[in-house]
Design a protein around this motif. Sequence first.
Motif, PDB file in Angstrom:
ATOM      1  N   GLN A 125       0.818  -1.215   0.000  1.00 31.51           N
ATOM      2  CA  GLN A 125       0.000   0.000   0.000  1.00 31.51           C
ATOM      3  C   GLN A 125       0.854   1.269   0.000  1.00 31.51           C
ATOM      4  OE1 GLN A 125      -2.689   0.784   3.237  1.00 31.51           O
ATOM      5  NE2 GLN A 125      -3.958   2.103   1.957  1.00 31.51           N
ATOM      6  N   SER A 126       0.533   2.175  -0.901  1.00 29.34           N
ATOM      7  CA  SER A 126       1.187   3.488  -0.910  1.00 29.34           C
ATOM      8  C   SER A 126       0.241   4.502  -0.256  1.00 29.34           C
ATOM      9  CB  SER A 126       1.500   3.906  -2.343  1.00 29.34           C
ATOM     10  OG  SER A 126       0.288   4.081  -3.058  1.00 29.34           O
ATOM     11  N   ARG A 127       0.711   5.734  -0.123  1.00 29.90           N
ATOM     12  CA  ARG A 127      -0.097   6.760   0.567  1.00 29.90           C
ATOM     13  C   ARG A 127      -1.494   6.885  -0.044  1.00 29.90           C
ATOM     14  NH1 ARG A 127       4.136  11.434   0.017  1.00 29.90           N
ATOM     15  NH2 ARG A 127       5.416   9.592   0.362  1.00 29.90           N
ATOM     16  N   ASP A 128      -2.493   7.134   0.822  1.00 29.28           N
ATOM     17  CA  ASP A 128      -3.883   7.056   0.349  1.00 29.28           C
ATOM     18  C   ASP A 128      -4.621   8.396   0.406  1.00 29.28           C
ATOM     19  OD1 ASP A 128      -4.230   7.419   3.047  1.00 29.28           O
ATOM     20  OD2 ASP A 128      -5.549   5.695   3.351  1.00 29.28           O
ATOM     21  N   HIS A 129      -3.882   9.503   0.255  1.00 26.73           N
ATOM     22  CA  HIS A 129      -4.548  10.813   0.339  1.00 26.73           C
ATOM     23  C   HIS A 129      -5.581  11.012  -0.769  1.00 26.73           C
ATOM     24  CE1 HIS A 129      -1.431  11.704   3.199  1.00 26.73           C
ATOM     25  NE2 HIS A 129      -0.482  11.617   2.288  1.00 26.73           N
ATOM     26  N   ASN A 164      -4.934  -3.986  -0.624  1.00 20.77           N
ATOM     27  CA  ASN A 164      -4.206  -3.070  -1.507  1.00 20.77           C
ATOM     28  C   ASN A 164      -4.969  -2.765  -2.797  1.00 20.77           C
ATOM     29  OD1 ASN A 164      -2.200  -3.198   0.377  1.00 20.77           O
ATOM     30  ND2 ASN A 164      -1.020  -4.748  -0.723  1.00 20.77           N
ATOM     31  N   LEU A 165      -6.267  -3.076  -2.804  1.00 20.15           N
ATOM     32  CA  LEU A 165      -7.089  -2.769  -3.981  1.00 20.15           C
ATOM     33  C   LEU A 165      -7.911  -1.502  -3.717  1.00 20.15           C
ATOM     34  CD1 LEU A 165      -9.240  -5.093  -6.146  1.00 20.15           C
ATOM     35  CD2 LEU A 165     -10.358  -3.208  -4.996  1.00 20.15           C
ATOM     36  N   VAL A 166      -7.954  -0.627  -4.711  1.00 22.35           N
ATOM     37  CA  VAL A 166      -8.830   0.554  -4.658  1.00 22.35           C
ATOM     38  C   VAL A 166      -9.704   0.537  -5.889  1.00 22.35           C
ATOM     39  CG1 VAL A 166      -8.950   3.055  -4.381  1.00 22.35           C
ATOM     40  CG2 VAL A 166      -6.859   1.866  -3.773  1.00 22.35           C
ATOM     41  N   ALA A 167     -10.995   0.774  -5.701  1.00 21.72           N
ATOM     42  CA  ALA A 167     -11.925   0.832  -6.836  1.00 21.72           C
ATOM     43  C   ALA A 167     -12.668   2.162  -6.784  1.00 21.72           C
ATOM     44  CB  ALA A 167     -12.918  -0.325  -6.742  1.00 21.72           C
ATOM     45  N   VAL A 168     -12.797   2.798  -7.946  1.00 21.75           N
ATOM     46  CA  VAL A 168     -13.544   4.059  -8.011  1.00 21.75           C
ATOM     47  C   VAL A 168     -14.541   3.989  -9.154  1.00 21.75           C
ATOM     48  CG1 VAL A 168     -11.928   5.356  -9.520  1.00 21.75           C
ATOM     49  CG2 VAL A 168     -13.312   6.582  -7.852  1.00 21.75           C
ATOM     50  N   GLU A 169     -15.727   4.525  -8.891  1.00 26.03           N
ATOM     51  CA  GLU A 169     -16.747   4.565  -9.947  1.00 26.03           C
ATOM     52  C   GLU A 169     -16.565   5.847 -10.753  1.00 26.03           C
ATOM     53  OE1 GLU A 169     -20.769   3.134  -8.919  1.00 26.03           O
ATOM     54  OE2 GLU A 169     -21.430   5.049  -9.742  1.00 26.03           O
ATOM     55  N   GLY A 170     -16.622   5.704 -12.069  1.00 23.61           N
ATOM     56  CA  GLY A 170     -16.403   6.849 -12.951  1.00 23.61           C
ATOM     57  C   GLY A 170     -17.577   7.815 -12.967  1.00 23.61           C
ATOM     58  N   ARG A 171     -17.311   9.008 -13.523  1.00 24.53           N
ATOM     59  CA  ARG A 171     -18.321  10.042 -13.760  1.00 24.53           C
ATOM     60  C   ARG A 171     -19.060  10.511 -12.508  1.00 24.53           C
ATOM     61  NH1 ARG A 171     -18.004  12.324 -18.033  1.00 24.53           N
ATOM     62  NH2 ARG A 171     -16.529  11.294 -19.355  1.00 24.53           N
ATOM     63  N   PRO A 172     -18.366  10.663 -11.380  1.00 27.67           N
ATOM     64  CA  PRO A 172     -19.077  11.184 -10.206  1.00 27.67           C
ATOM     65  C   PRO A 172     -19.278  12.696 -10.344  1.00 27.67           C
ATOM     66  CG  PRO A 172     -16.748  11.017  -9.708  1.00 27.67           C
ATOM     67  CD  PRO A 172     -16.920  10.518 -11.128  1.00 27.67           C
ATOM     68  N   ARG A 173     -20.195  13.236  -9.570  1.00 27.72           N
ATOM     69  CA  ARG A 173     -20.263  14.699  -9.451  1.00 27.72           C
ATOM     70  C   ARG A 173     -19.577  15.039  -8.135  1.00 27.72           C
ATOM     71  NH1 ARG A 173     -22.972  19.446 -11.127  1.00 27.72           N
ATOM     72  NH2 ARG A 173     -23.075  20.855  -9.357  1.00 27.72           N
TER      73      ARG A 173
END
Length: 425
Positions: A191-195, A212-221
């Motif tokens: 894991q690297s820094r999570d800012h 160590n997994l990060v998931a992000v949903e696209g097109r947020p407001r």
Amino acid sequence: MKREVHPGRLRGKISLPGDKSISHRALILNALAHGKARISNFLDGEDCLGTLRCLRQLGVSVEKIAPRAVILEGRGLEKLKEPEDVLYVGNSGTTIRLLMGVLSGLPGSSVLTGDASILRRPMGRVAVPLQLMGARIIGRKGGTLAPIAIQGGSLTSLRYETPVASAQLKSAILLAGLFAEGITEVIEPLQSRDHTERMLRSMGARLWTNGNLVAVEGRPRLQAQDIDVPGDISSAAFWLVGATILPSSELLLENVGLNPTRSGILDALREMGAKIEVSNPRSVCGEPVADLLVESAELEGISIGGELIPRLIDEIPILALAAACARGRTIIRDAGELRLKESDRLEATATLLKRLGAKIEVMPDGLIIDGPTAWLGGNTESFGDHRLAMTMAIAGLLAPVSIEGTECTETSYPGFWETLEEVRK
Ligand code: S3P
């Protein structure tokens, strides 16, 4: 500019400048959000000012309203404009890599470049996943070195395992993922820094982590957010080591960011025998912060490697100075990434400390340091690397040193030399 530092001890109270990583992200993420944000305790150092200037070229209205305070108006994901000229990032790896992610999502063309150090640092590790998402990226040496040209727009989401633990790489992919439909996932070896993750979440992005997994949903407001930047633990590290190795020293460091992905230096120094007390713990804008009281202590050598390394990656030059003062052998492994920083920090740290009398052997991925050292003092330099210049300044408190090329401290710690004068007794 050449400076001389003479022996002394350290006593007093220091209020730390804003965290560099968080200051960059406060600018970039707010630029992608909707609404106005005020960033206080913003780091006015050269690196973050470079990010600020690049964002202005993308049409973001951002004003410095006071020293260490910025007001910015976000443009959302849709309204950034194609820059009219080349974006110059100076010495800042965070600026170029995070902006590569943003520019990959922006319809239009852009070119990023920087100083001599940036032109040597690897960009292919960032270009590859962004190309897989659909960006067209070219650069010197097959797209691996800046200047980097990007034709962005219409990205697809990606699941990507990074070859190295790097927050700059992870953040570039997550930022590009904001522009893509669907869920983008990044898996790191450590894991690297999570800012980026913390700030994105607090601005309203749907983001999950699992190990160590990060998931992000696209097109947020994203909603713009006022940010009070915690003090930089990487800057605090110079004072933590200084007050530890100099007899009769005691410093109170106020408002230090203690994000666990950054606080490895505390773990390492404590294991060596340092006396560091944490007080007044609190949370500021989703980041843990506290005051640190440090006093002189006898140190012993330790062995470090593995998951601790990304948690103290920028502190290894000053940690090496502590190790050279400690009794016995210190072994630092798994730190090959240090060769790819503002300078080759393994070679440069060893060269400089050896010049002052330390016994250090360089390995491909680390250092072996045998202490304690009978410090000789002498003539040193910075190799244009801010963290080496400040490490040499703290070494000068043990035996006199002159340091050539000290202006680079402006990168991450404006006011460093004035603070040194204030607390050196
Ligand atoms: C940074 C991440 C680290 C660190 C650098 C700042 C960031 O680099 O060395 O000073 O702000 O994301 P890597 O991500 O390349 O390890």
